[in-house]
Write a protein that holds these residues in place. Structure first.
Motif, PDB file in Angstrom:
ATOM      1  N   SER A  77       0.429  -2.021  -0.162  1.00  0.00           N
ATOM      2  CA  SER A  77      -0.263  -0.020   0.014  1.00  0.00           C
ATOM      3  C   SER A  77       0.940   0.818  -0.195  1.00  0.00           C
ATOM      4  CB  SER A  77      -1.168  -0.464   1.266  1.00  0.00           C
ATOM      5  OG  SER A  77      -1.815  -1.003   1.153  1.00  0.00           O
ATOM      6  N   ALA A  78       1.906   1.486   0.448  1.00  0.00           N
ATOM      7  CA  ALA A  78       2.826   2.142   0.744  1.00  0.00           C
ATOM      8  C   ALA A  78       3.535   2.849  -0.013  1.00  0.00           C
ATOM      9  CB  ALA A  78       3.776   2.241   2.167  1.00  0.00           C
ATOM     10  N   MET A  79       3.733   2.073  -1.146  1.00  0.00           N
ATOM     11  CA  MET A  79       4.530   1.808  -2.529  1.00  0.00           C
ATOM     12  C   MET A  79       3.685   1.972  -3.837  1.00  0.00           C
ATOM     13  SD  MET A  79       8.074   1.866  -0.964  1.00  0.00           S
ATOM     14  CE  MET A  79       8.259   1.766  -2.698  1.00  0.00           C
ATOM     15  N   ALA A  80       1.916   1.918  -3.379  1.00  0.00           N
ATOM     16  CA  ALA A  80       1.353   2.629  -4.238  1.00  0.00           C
ATOM     17  C   ALA A  80       1.854   3.294  -5.296  1.00  0.00           C
ATOM     18  CB  ALA A  80      -0.043   2.137  -4.256  1.00  0.00           C
ATOM     19  N   GLY A  81       1.939   3.286  -6.539  1.00  0.00           N
ATOM     20  CA  GLY A  81       2.124   4.375  -6.966  1.00  0.00           C
ATOM     21  C   GLY A  81       3.602   5.266  -6.991  1.00  0.00           C
ATOM     22  N   THR A  82       4.655   4.397  -6.992  1.00  0.00           N
ATOM     23  CA  THR A  82       5.788   4.808  -7.311  1.00  0.00           C
ATOM     24  C   THR A  82       6.760   4.183  -8.399  1.00  0.00           C
ATOM     25  OG1 THR A  82       6.702   3.070  -5.486  1.00  0.00           O
ATOM     26  CG2 THR A  82       5.981   4.882  -4.442  1.00  0.00           C
TER      27      THR A  82
ATOM     28  N   HIS B  75       8.949 -13.081   5.818  1.00  0.00           N
ATOM     29  CA  HIS B  75      10.007 -12.428   5.899  1.00  0.00           C
ATOM     30  C   HIS B  75      10.656 -11.744   4.335  1.00  0.00           C
ATOM     31  CE1 HIS B  75      10.518 -13.195  10.379  1.00  0.00           C
ATOM     32  NE2 HIS B  75       9.125 -13.262   9.665  1.00  0.00           N
ATOM     33  N   TYR B  76      10.113 -11.697   3.822  1.00  0.00           N
ATOM     34  CA  TYR B  76      10.999 -11.532   2.083  1.00  0.00           C
ATOM     35  C   TYR B  76       9.627 -10.842   1.265  1.00  0.00           C
ATOM     36  CZ  TYR B  76      14.285 -14.667   2.927  1.00  0.00           C
ATOM     37  OH  TYR B  76      15.242 -15.688   3.773  1.00  0.00           O
ATOM     38  N   LEU B  77      10.531 -10.152   0.474  1.00  0.00           N
ATOM     39  CA  LEU B  77      10.135  -9.416  -0.780  1.00  0.00           C
ATOM     40  C   LEU B  77      10.381  -9.404  -1.640  1.00  0.00           C
ATOM     41  CD1 LEU B  77       9.512  -5.399   1.866  1.00  0.00           C
ATOM     42  CD2 LEU B  77       8.015  -7.352   1.319  1.00  0.00           C
ATOM     43  N   LEU B  78       9.713  -9.046  -3.087  1.00  0.00           N
ATOM     44  CA  LEU B  78      10.968  -8.908  -4.532  1.00  0.00           C
ATOM     45  C   LEU B  78      10.547  -7.587  -4.477  1.00  0.00           C
ATOM     46  CD1 LEU B  78      12.228 -10.521  -6.815  1.00  0.00           C
ATOM     47  CD2 LEU B  78       9.643 -10.653  -7.750  1.00  0.00           C
ATOM     48  N   LEU B  79      11.578  -6.800  -4.940  1.00  0.00           N
ATOM     49  CA  LEU B  79      11.907  -5.807  -4.996  1.00  0.00           C
ATOM     50  C   LEU B  79      11.518  -5.246  -6.915  1.00  0.00           C
ATOM     51  CD1 LEU B  79      13.791  -3.832  -2.523  1.00  0.00           C
ATOM     52  CD2 LEU B  79      11.079  -4.527  -2.602  1.00  0.00           C
ATOM     53  N   THR B  80      11.087  -4.552  -7.520  1.00  0.00           N
ATOM     54  CA  THR B  80      10.996  -4.559  -8.667  1.00  0.00           C
ATOM     55  C   THR B  80      11.062  -3.266  -9.641  1.00  0.00           C
ATOM     56  OG1 THR B  80       9.953  -7.106  -9.286  1.00  0.00           O
ATOM     57  CG2 THR B  80       9.757  -5.770 -11.399  1.00  0.00           C
ATOM     58  N   TRP B  81      11.794  -2.879 -10.376  1.00  0.00           N
ATOM     59  CA  TRP B  81      11.823  -1.832 -11.166  1.00  0.00           C
ATOM     60  C   TRP B  81      12.241  -1.696 -12.407  1.00  0.00           C
ATOM     61  CZ3 TRP B  81      17.190   1.608 -12.311  1.00  0.00           C
ATOM     62  CH2 TRP B  81      16.663   2.205 -12.344  1.00  0.00           C
ATOM     63  N   THR B  82      11.833  -1.211 -13.454  1.00  0.00           N
ATOM     64  CA  THR B  82      11.854  -1.260 -14.909  1.00  0.00           C
ATOM     65  C   THR B  82      12.766  -1.037 -15.672  1.00  0.00           C
ATOM     66  OG1 THR B  82      10.101   0.334 -15.523  1.00  0.00           O
ATOM     67  CG2 THR B  82       9.016  -1.522 -14.955  1.00  0.00           C
ATOM     68  N   ALA B  83      13.379  -0.356 -14.714  1.00  0.00           N
ATOM     69  CA  ALA B  83      14.721   0.560 -15.022  1.00  0.00           C
ATOM     70  C   ALA B  83      13.832   2.057 -16.561  1.00  0.00           C
ATOM     71  CB  ALA B  83      16.265   0.218 -16.316  1.00  0.00           C
ATOM     72  N   GLU B  84      13.172   2.087 -15.323  1.00  0.00           N
ATOM     73  CA  GLU B  84      13.021   4.244 -16.316  1.00  0.00           C
ATOM     74  C   GLU B  84      12.548   4.039 -14.617  1.00  0.00           C
ATOM     75  OE1 GLU B  84       9.020   2.460 -18.181  1.00  0.00           O
ATOM     76  OE2 GLU B  84       9.804   2.731 -19.856  1.00  0.00           O
ATOM     77  N   GLN B  85      12.444   5.999 -15.091  1.00  0.00           N
ATOM     78  CA  GLN B  85      12.450   6.915 -13.798  1.00  0.00           C
ATOM     79  C   GLN B  85      12.981   7.039 -12.725  1.00  0.00           C
ATOM     80  OE1 GLN B  85       8.078   4.955 -12.864  1.00  0.00           O
ATOM     81  NE2 GLN B  85       7.763   7.465 -12.856  1.00  0.00           N
TER      82      GLN B  85
ATOM     83  N   GLY C 232      15.084   8.657 -11.773  1.00  0.00           N
ATOM     84  CA  GLY C 232      15.066   9.800 -10.357  1.00  0.00           C
ATOM     85  C   GLY C 232      14.304  10.269  -9.938  1.00  0.00           C
ATOM     86  N   ALA C 233      12.810   9.284  -9.722  1.00  0.00           N
ATOM     87  CA  ALA C 233      11.813   8.609  -9.024  1.00  0.00           C
ATOM     88  C   ALA C 233      12.562   7.604  -8.137  1.00  0.00           C
ATOM     89  CB  ALA C 233      10.347   9.137  -9.567  1.00  0.00           C
ATOM     90  N   LEU C 234      13.414   6.901  -8.340  1.00  0.00           N
ATOM     91  CA  LEU C 234      13.673   5.772  -7.950  1.00  0.00           C
ATOM     92  C   LEU C 234      14.171   6.085  -5.873  1.00  0.00           C
ATOM     93  CD1 LEU C 234      13.563   2.375  -7.600  1.00  0.00           C
ATOM     94  CD2 LEU C 234      15.933   2.658  -8.672  1.00  0.00           C
ATOM     95  N   PRO C 235      15.230   7.508  -6.260  1.00  0.00           N
ATOM     96  CA  PRO C 235      15.478   7.371  -4.794  1.00  0.00           C
ATOM     97  C   PRO C 235      14.772   7.927  -3.355  1.00  0.00           C
ATOM     98  CG  PRO C 235      17.258   8.283  -5.673  1.00  0.00           C
ATOM     99  CD  PRO C 235      15.643   7.623  -7.319  1.00  0.00           C
ATOM    100  N   GLU C 236      13.597   8.347  -4.264  1.00  0.00           N
ATOM    101  CA  GLU C 236      12.342   8.671  -3.497  1.00  0.00           C
ATOM    102  C   GLU C 236      11.217   7.700  -2.825  1.00  0.00           C
ATOM    103  OE1 GLU C 236       8.063  11.594  -3.629  1.00  0.00           O
ATOM    104  OE2 GLU C 236       9.614  11.648  -6.022  1.00  0.00           O
ATOM    105  N   ALA C 237      11.104   6.730  -3.732  1.00  0.00           N
ATOM    106  CA  ALA C 237      10.592   5.866  -3.678  1.00  0.00           C
ATOM    107  C   ALA C 237      11.067   4.773  -2.892  1.00  0.00           C
ATOM    108  CB  ALA C 237      10.224   4.649  -5.245  1.00  0.00           C
TER     109      ALA C 237
END
Length: 439
Positions: free
Chosen positions: A386-391, A409-419, A421-426
């Motif tokens: 919920s906290a990461m929705a829209g990031t 206790h695990y997560l999969l963090l996915t990033w499409t290698a776009e945006q 500049g927006a990644l540090p904020e996320a």
């Protein structure tokens, strides 16, 4: 409805029906045949659209009852299916260009013989798998279906395995787990050990029980962990299988996501070919406009089973895909894509170390489109989603990759290698959510 975009249009049509159900409308959705007639498209097109919505958690199938709108939707799952689309759109455009050219040629010449397009595609796939195969694969060994679920269902039924016991390397792709669960399989999970290798002792114990009918192993890349299967593990698994009459289903859905060059030998090159099956998907490489899956297997019962199903796949699309494979266009695209994925994951890991090094434990993946992390102070995954929705960062709960309650206790963090500049904020938002009290 234009053939090129039929899949997307059916998908959007069903999305509208699901949205209506969310607002109090009818929850039961049209059957495959009714919708195919209504929209004047093939059953395979409708089935593929339903499959995508089902993977996203927006639709659920009920045996002998049909499809229903799923009123409780996981935002993370809905975004997960879309996470790789920007990387696949280039191949989809190439696919459409081939289809248009073939359509013009067909209008000016004799049509392709019935089934001819399917034979060409199966020949192209067999050739692609023959780089290290011995004995070589032939077109008759390649069996096509409209999607992974349909191929698995036909395969398991043909081999009289439905309802039987299957062992999977865990964590396992959540979409594959859903299909196995839907087909009534008894799923056992053999985990990876703390050093990143397969828990061979547990696997030997499971195989020794005598009830296991199939082992599902990654071809070379273990996802979501993102680690390559070692030569040692391949050799040991092959040695175990030599002593047990167990089918090996090698999951080749994710191999093309390796960052480095693909290994010369896989587990499939070390086992008895009579017990070998290889599962692949054109959607994993080309995109949603090619939702077709296939399995390679030499047992004659497979050809008979798939012939009885008589899956109707669009001939022009099959012919276009065969040409893309034959000309090396798919491999060229995948080579560039692996470089982009590797760069993106290195960037993500660098920022993770800088901003969340004290909250998460992880290692740089060798492939895939995400980083598998362990929370040092566990937090409910639903809160994080919920906290990461829209990031710019997608968070998937680790529990989705197990049917036995593992990886809470695990997560999969996915990033499409776009945006970028927006990644540090996320990541900052994720850090805050991990630090919130009341977990």
């Amino acid at each position: 409805m234009g053939r090129e975009f039929a899949y997307h249009k059916v998908y959007r049509y069903l999305q509208a029906l699901v949205d209506q159900a969310q607002r109090g409308g009818e929850q039961r959705l049209p059957s495959l045949r009714i919708l195919a007639r209504r929209l004047r498209v093939s059953l395979a097109t409708v089935q593929a659209a339903y499959g995508l919505l089902e993977n996203e958690g927006r639709v659920r199938s009920v045996a002998k009852s049909g499809y229903f709108a799923q009123l409780v939707v996981s935002t993370a799952q809905a975004r997960a299916q879309r996470s790789t689309e920007p990387l696949q759109s280039g191949l989809e455009r190439t696919l459409f260009a081939h289809e248009r050219r073939l359509a013009r040629q067909r209008a000016q010449a004799l049509p392709v013989a019935p089934g001819g397009a399917g034979v060409r595609l199966r020949e192209a796939l067999a050739h692609r798998y023959n780089r290290a195969a011995h004995p070589p694969w032939k077109a008759d060994h390649v069996h096509l279906g409209p999607d992974v679920q349909a191929v698995l269902e036909t395969l398991l039924t043909a081999l009289a395995l439905q309802g039987g016991t299957v062992v999977v390397a865990s964590p396992c792709c959540w979409r594959l787990l859903q299909v196995l669960q839907r087909l009534g399989m008894q799923v056992l999970e053999v985990p990876w050990d703390s050093q990143g290798g397969l828990d061979l002792a547990s696997l030997a114990q499971m195989l020794g029980q005598g009830s296991v009918r199939m082992l599902i192993m990654p071809s070379c890349l273990s996802l979501p962990g993102g680690q390559m299967i070692s030569v040692h593990d391949q050799q040991q698994v092959a040695r175990m299988l030599a002593g047990h009459p167990v089918w090996l289903l090698e999951n080749d859905l994710d191999s093309e996501r390796c960052f480095a060059a693909l290994p010369a030998m896989r587990l499939r090159d070390r086992v008895d070919q009579r017990w070998l099956l290889v599962l692949g998907s054109l959607e994993a490489t080309v995109g949603a406009e090619a939702p077709y899956a296939y399995v390679l297997g030499r047992h004659p019962v497979l050809g008979e089973a798939f012939a009885r199903r008589a899956y109707q796949l669009p001939p022009l699309r099959q012919q276009a895909l065969a040409q893309m494979l034959g000309k090396g266009e798919i491999d060229q695209h995948l080579s560039r894509r692996r470089v982009a994925l590797g760069q993106g994951m290195r960037q993500l890991c660098q920022l993770l170390h800088a901003q969340l090094g004290g909250q998460l434990a992880f290692s740089l993946p060798e492939g895939g489109h995400g980083v598998w992390v362990r929370m040092l102070q566990p937090v409910p995954a639903q809160r994080l989603e919920s906290a990461m929705a829209g990031t710019a960062l997608l968070v998937l709960a680790g529990s989705q990759f197990s049917l036995q309650g593992r990886y809470q206790h695990y997560l999969l963090l996915t990033w499409t290698a776009e945006q970028l500049g927006a990644l540090p904020e996320a990541l900052g938002r994720l850090s805050e959510a991990l630090a919130m009290p009341g977990g």
